[in-house]
Design an enzyme around this catalytic site. Sequence first.
Site, PDB file in Angstrom:
ATOM      1  N   HIS A   7       0.827  -1.208   0.000  1.00  0.00           N
ATOM      2  CA  HIS A   7       0.000   0.000   0.000  1.00  0.00           C
ATOM      3  C   HIS A   7       0.857   1.253   0.000  1.00  0.00           C
ATOM      4  CE1 HIS A   7       0.492  -0.837   4.400  1.00  0.00           C
ATOM      5  NE2 HIS A   7       0.613   0.480   4.502  1.00  0.00           N
ATOM      6  N   HIS A  81       4.045   7.083   3.808  1.00  0.00           N
ATOM      7  CA  HIS A  81       4.977   5.967   3.632  1.00  0.00           C
ATOM      8  C   HIS A  81       4.497   5.048   2.519  1.00  0.00           C
ATOM      9  CE1 HIS A  81       2.162   4.174   6.695  1.00  0.00           C
ATOM     10  NE2 HIS A  81       2.331   3.067   5.987  1.00  0.00           N
ATOM     11  N   GLU A 132       7.701   0.991   5.043  1.00  0.00           N
ATOM     12  CA  GLU A 132       7.170  -0.068   5.884  1.00  0.00           C
ATOM     13  C   GLU A 132       7.398  -1.392   5.175  1.00  0.00           C
ATOM     14  OE1 GLU A 132       2.891   0.163   6.387  1.00  0.00           O
ATOM     15  OE2 GLU A 132       2.911  -1.162   8.123  1.00  0.00           O
TER      16      GLU A 132
HETATM   17 CO    CO Z   1       1.168   1.289   6.335  1.00  0.00          CO
END
Ligand code: CO
Length: 136
Positions: A7, A81, A132
């Site tokens: 994502h 992020h 991440e």
């Molecule tokens: Co995230």
Amino acid sequence: MLGRLNHVAIAVPNVADAARVYRDTFGMGAKVSRPVRQPDQGVTTVFVELPNTKIELIEPLGPNSPIDKFLQRHKAGAIHHVCYEVEDIVAARDHMRALGATITGNGEPTIGAHGKPVIFLHPRDFNGTLIELEQV
Ligand code: CO
């Protein structure tokens, strides 16, 4: 080491307003989740399911949200992020650490917004991008 883009997270001042943009303006309808409070993460999240990845809309939750300062600098919201998938979070963490990358927090994987173990890599090592890694 990196798998799929899981994502892209966008910090927003109001997650309901942001969700409406994706639901109505972009016509994503039921592909836009309800807001979910994640007290452990200090955010409220909405996920938008795209054919090849997800968008994670995040609004600060509680007094010490990890995205408070970020939103003070980016009042209208901004990309916060990107999340890449990895097969083994501990192996990925050890690999990145051995190369000198900074893992945020105490370096131990935490359970992320999808109930899977995650770590975050400090943006200073990655062209200003907070990364991440999520074990899938
Ligand atoms: Co995230």
